[in-house]
Scaffold this active site. Structure first.
Site, PDB file in Angstrom:
ATOM      1  N   LYS A   1       0.815  -1.216   0.000  1.00 19.27           N
ATOM      2  CA  LYS A   1       0.000   0.000   0.000  1.00 19.27           C
ATOM      3  C   LYS A   1       0.853   1.272   0.000  1.00 19.27           C
ATOM      4  O   LYS A   1       0.464   2.264  -0.599  1.00 19.27           O
ATOM      5  CB  LYS A   1      -1.003  -0.013   1.141  1.00 19.27           C
ATOM      6  CG  LYS A   1      -0.418   0.128   2.511  1.00 19.27           C
ATOM      7  CD  LYS A   1      -1.510  -0.033   3.548  1.00 19.27           C
ATOM      8  CE  LYS A   1      -0.936  -0.199   4.927  1.00 19.27           C
ATOM      9  NZ  LYS A   1      -0.303   1.026   5.430  1.00 19.27           N
ATOM     10  N   THR A   2       2.006   1.195   0.627  1.00 25.09           N
ATOM     11  CA  THR A   2       2.880   2.367   0.577  1.00 25.09           C
ATOM     12  C   THR A   2       3.342   2.602  -0.853  1.00 25.09           C
ATOM     13  O   THR A   2       3.384   3.737  -1.333  1.00 25.09           O
ATOM     14  CB  THR A   2       4.106   2.165   1.486  1.00 25.09           C
ATOM     15  OG1 THR A   2       3.657   1.711   2.755  1.00 25.09           O
ATOM     16  CG2 THR A   2       4.857   3.454   1.660  1.00 25.09           C
TER      17      THR A   2
ATOM     18  N   GLU B   1      -3.547   4.486   6.352  1.00 31.31           N
ATOM     19  CA  GLU B   1      -4.088   3.941   7.605  1.00 31.31           C
ATOM     20  C   GLU B   1      -5.465   4.522   7.919  1.00 31.31           C
ATOM     21  O   GLU B   1      -5.748   4.938   9.045  1.00 31.31           O
ATOM     22  CB  GLU B   1      -3.131   4.221   8.772  1.00 31.31           C
ATOM     23  CG  GLU B   1      -1.701   3.763   8.560  1.00 31.31           C
ATOM     24  CD  GLU B   1      -1.512   2.261   8.717  1.00 31.31           C
ATOM     25  OE1 GLU B   1      -2.524   1.526   8.823  1.00 31.31           O
ATOM     26  OE2 GLU B   1      -0.352   1.809   8.719  1.00 31.31           O
TER      27      GLU B   1
ATOM     28  N   GLN C   1      -6.720  -4.275  10.598  1.00 36.37           N
ATOM     29  CA  GLN C   1      -5.563  -3.736  11.301  1.00 36.37           C
ATOM     30  C   GLN C   1      -5.911  -2.514  12.137  1.00 36.37           C
ATOM     31  O   GLN C   1      -5.039  -1.717  12.487  1.00 36.37           O
ATOM     32  CB  GLN C   1      -4.456  -3.382  10.303  1.00 36.37           C
ATOM     33  CG  GLN C   1      -3.870  -4.609   9.630  1.00 36.37           C
ATOM     34  CD  GLN C   1      -2.691  -4.261   8.741  1.00 36.37           C
ATOM     35  OE1 GLN C   1      -1.657  -3.785   9.198  1.00 36.37           O
ATOM     36  NE2 GLN C   1      -2.849  -4.496   7.443  1.00 36.37           N
TER      37      GLN C   1
ATOM     38  N   ARG D   1       3.753  -8.815  10.526  1.00 39.70           N
ATOM     39  CA  ARG D   1       4.977  -8.017  10.346  1.00 39.70           C
ATOM     40  C   ARG D   1       6.119  -8.904   9.881  1.00 39.70           C
ATOM     41  O   ARG D   1       7.133  -8.425   9.400  1.00 39.70           O
ATOM     42  CB  ARG D   1       5.428  -7.343  11.658  1.00 39.70           C
ATOM     43  CG  ARG D   1       4.444  -6.406  12.331  1.00 39.70           C
ATOM     44  CD  ARG D   1       3.965  -5.342  11.424  1.00 39.70           C
ATOM     45  NE  ARG D   1       2.709  -5.739  10.817  1.00 39.70           N
ATOM     46  CZ  ARG D   1       2.184  -5.160   9.745  1.00 39.70           C
ATOM     47  NH1 ARG D   1       2.816  -4.179   9.157  1.00 39.70           N
ATOM     48  NH2 ARG D   1       1.044  -5.570   9.229  1.00 39.70           N
TER      49      ARG D   1
END
Length: 730
Positions: free
Chosen positions: A32-33, A217, A247, A600
């Site tokens: 997504k970044t 986010e 999340q 993660r």
DNA sequence: ATGGACAATGTTTTT
DNA sequence: CATTGTCCAT
């Protein structure tokens, strides 16, 4: 544009989506970044949007910096001019610029969480409210929640006595802030949202200026932030949000994942893009993550897949106690590093509560291994750092009573509580802020007010006031570092701190570290220095250059990735935390937190639970985390300590207490009579008032009762000691 | 006014 | 246990 070639179909679809609302639902590790940065690069490079017309919101300053760097790289040129930062930082910028429309001026100071609690405490005391019953912490939480819902003190709904108290504190709290020319964290959002809401001219200016909005986010935005975005998008409607409801882990801070649903409702024409392919983890890790999160009700099942292969099985290690937990982590890391396949910096150790870091740190230190600890609080919360920052804040904004009271007698200079009281009363009489009064007293015999004070008080305050005058003059002429050095020198801070102990030495080291930070603000100035300090996030303190394992909370781990991850403390009461036991929503959030931690990991994941855990110095038996029950056994490589292995089925009858230990179960239960207090009945306690019995049991000739009090929370009392009165049975 | 000794009290997560 | 607050002697 090259960067478009590196995207998969869904990512490309998101990046190239036409102007208008876009909702990207992005699973963990789905890039997504990359999508966000590519979108910006695409807007600027292909669509010809000017950088100054782009507003991008990230969750941390670190993420903002990274995004900036990546966009620049993609475009091959400077992408300066993009408005990029956290909600709080962006709001602070807007408020300073628009201060003339607001009840404070542009050099306001930002009150951090410590200040918020202190201020609440001060108000509660001033209003003669019972501090035990209405703790500053809990009252402030209510105020904060209200602010996040854009509810002002005057509008605060009063349904019971407690609301009445909160409303009164809230009102006074705001008066204090404004008198100090300060805003707290929540105010940054509140004032900005209200400004845009109530002033159509300003709203249009900003809504016109920002043709493109991008938000990372998104599931962790609160109502104030949502409204803010809505106003900013009110003209162009080009709002591009990225998020993942699985999340969402910040509801306690007002975050509301239902903003995602709200978005779909408010922008029915929104394009929705789903990113499911994971580029981070092995399939073993993803399967485990799905097994855990699938137990949350009411969610759309989404599958995560990767082409990274199955990878190693996730390890579940059971150890004897928390000491061993720490040494297991450290030993495993050092033996894996010794094989030369991985580096120390590839590891992360995650835990639920900050307190858990201590044993881990000790274990690393005892083996002489370096580690990185994520946590701004750890540095900025230190007494000496807070002192110096308070000095700087006071010089920057003399109306900041709060900082003034902190430093007026630190190091001690003969201005004790008595003198301070006299000063406060007098300053109210002459309608001056304490700071202004001191500035006057500092002018020696030219002072207008000095004669109103005793000789002793006058001399002590005039010395301090004179310093303050000098520092004020310095403010434009000196850099933040020069000002800081002058203060340190004038108040002889080093003599105060360096008391010959190791601790004093440590404290002085911290001051030196703060000097190093200040040195970076030669150009940017004091205002930016203070603002950045107030708004640092934990992640911002992460030093990427050091090649050492990272220790961090599960919350702080959001948005990061590591080749090898340890999640420790997998015990009921800790993860899930005991505070979530009574509340299904909170329990679901605990599960999401675990999910965030699992996802993660790139290559390997270790889960650790220990059979005993210590708190208050004693080690006591624990219960394994209930989340582990949800994982099919064949997904795990289970390892146990040689002895003392928990028998399966053992734990189902045991309740764990708040610290993840379980109550020792005594076998002679049958001898005991029925508890006197039944769950569900209401009782009255001499100090805490009315509460409801949650649980009760006999132990050692006495009865232990768990009672929930509306204003205080859960308490455990011994029946023979606490004078309990039964109000209603069931 | 100051600092030390003792008692009480509390432990989620953080911009 | 570790921090914080309160009381008391200097």
């Amino acid at each position: 544009m090259d960067f478009l070639n590196e995207l998969n179909l869904q990512q490309l679809q998101a990046v190239e989506a036409n102007a208008g609302p876009v909702l990207v639902l992005a699973g963990p590790g789905s890039g997504k970044t990359r999508v966000l940065t590519s979108r910006i690069a695409h807007l600027v490079g292909v669509k010809g949007v000017r950088p100054s017309q782009i507003l991008a919101v990230t969750f941390t300053n670190k993420a903002a910096r990274e995004m900036d760097k990546r966009v620049e790289k993609m475009l091959g040129v400077q992408a300066g001019g993009i408005t990029l930062g956290t909600f709080h930082a962006i709001c602070a910028r807007i408020l300073r610029r628009e201060a003339k429309h607001l009840p404070f001026n542009s050099n306001f100071v930002i009150f951090d969480s410590d200040d918020q609690i202190n201020l609440s405490k001060r108000v509660i005391r001033e209003l003669n409210i019972d501090e035990k019953r209405y703790t500053p912490q809990s009252v402030h939480t209510s105020i904060s929640n209200a602010k996040n819902e854009l509810i002002t003190a005057q509008e605060y709904p009063v349904q019971g006595y407690r609301d009445e108290v909160v409303r009164r504190v809230y009102e006074r709290y705001q008066e204090y802030l404004l008198a100090s020319n300060g805003v707290d964290f929540d105010d940054l959002l509140l004032w900005t949202a209200l400004l845009l809401e109530q002033n159509s001219g300003i709203r249009e200016t900003y809504a016109r200026r920002y043709e493109q909005l991008l938000v990372d986010e998104f599931q962790d935005t609160n109502f104030a932030q949502y409204v803010l975005l809505k106003h900013l998008a009110s003209i162009h409607r080009s709002i591009f949000v990225v998020g993942d409801v699985d999340q969402s882990i910040y509801s306690w801070r007002g975050a509301d994942y239902r903003n995602v649903l709200r978005f779909e409702k408010d922008y029915p024409d929104a394009q929705v893009v789903l990113l499911e392919q994971n580029y981070r983890s092995t399939q073993s890790i993803l399967d485990l993550a799905m097994a855990v999160i699938d137990h949350n009700p009411y969610r759309k099942a989404r599958r995560l897949f990767t082409d990274r292969g199955v990878g190693a099985k996730v390890t579940l290690q059971e150890v004897y106690d928390d000491r061993e937990e720490a040494s297991f982590v450290v030993d495993t890391i050092s033996s894996l590093v010794a094989r030369n396949e991985v580096q120390p910096g590839d590891f992360a150790v995650m835990y639920r509560t900050n307190a858990q870091s201590r044993l881990l740190e000790e274990a690393f230190l005892s083996k002489n291994l370096p580690y990185k600890l994520v946590g701004a609080q750890r540095f900025y919360g230190r007494r000496e750092i807070k002192d110096i920052i308070a000095y700087l804040r006071l010089v920057f904004n003399p109306n900041d009573d709060f900082s003034l009271l902190r430093v007026i007698n630190t190091p001690t200079r003969g201005i004790g509580t008595k003198t301070i009281q006299v000063l406060q009363t007098y300053s109210q009489q002459v309608r001056l802020s304490l700071g202004d009064l001191l500035l006057d007293l500092g002018r020696g015999n030219k002072s207008t007010h000095q004669k109103s004070f005793s000789k002793r008080a006058a001399s002590a305050t005039s010395v301090f006031g004179a310093h303050l005058n000098n520092w004020r003059e310095c403010i434009n002429a000196c850099s933040p570092l020069q000002l800081m050095d002058r203060i340190l020198d004038d108040v002889a801070y080093s003599q105060y701190i360096l008391d010959g102990t190791d601790e004093g030495q440590d404290r002085w080291e911290n001051i030196k570290e703060l000097r190093r930070l200040a040195a970076e603000y030669d150009q940017k100035g004091l205002s930016n220095f203070l603002e950045d300090i107030a708004l640092v996030s934990d992640q911002d303190t992460l030093d990427a250059s050091a090649n050492a394992p990272t220790l961090l909370t599960l919350h702080a781990a959001k948005g990061l990735e590591f080749p090898i991850v340890f999640i420790v403390g997998l015990n009921d009461g800790l993860l899930p935390h005991v505070r979530s036991f009574e509340d299904p929503e909170a329990m679901q959030e605990e599960r999401r937190l675990f999910y965030v931690g699992i996802t993660r990991a790139k290559d390997s994941l270790f889960l650790v639970d220990s059979i005993n855990r210590s708190a208050f110095g004693y080690s006591e038996p624990t219960v394994q985390s209930r989340f582990l029950d949800d994982i099919p056994p064949d997904m795990l490589k289970e390892k146990h300590e040689g002895s003392g292995v928990r028998r399966s089925g053992y734990r189902s009858n045991i309740r764990s207490d708040q610290w993840g230990r379980h109550e020792s179960v005594v076998v002679r239960n049958f001898k005991q009579s029925q508890p006197q207090f039944q769950p569900g009945s209401r009782v009255n306690h001499a100090v805490w008032g009315e509460g409801m019995v949650l649980n009760s049991r006999n132990q050692d000739e006495d009865e232990i009762v768990d009672i929930f009090f509306q204003d205080i929370g859960l308490k455990r009392v011994v029946a023979s000691l606490a004078k309990l009165e039964v109000i209603t049975d069931d």
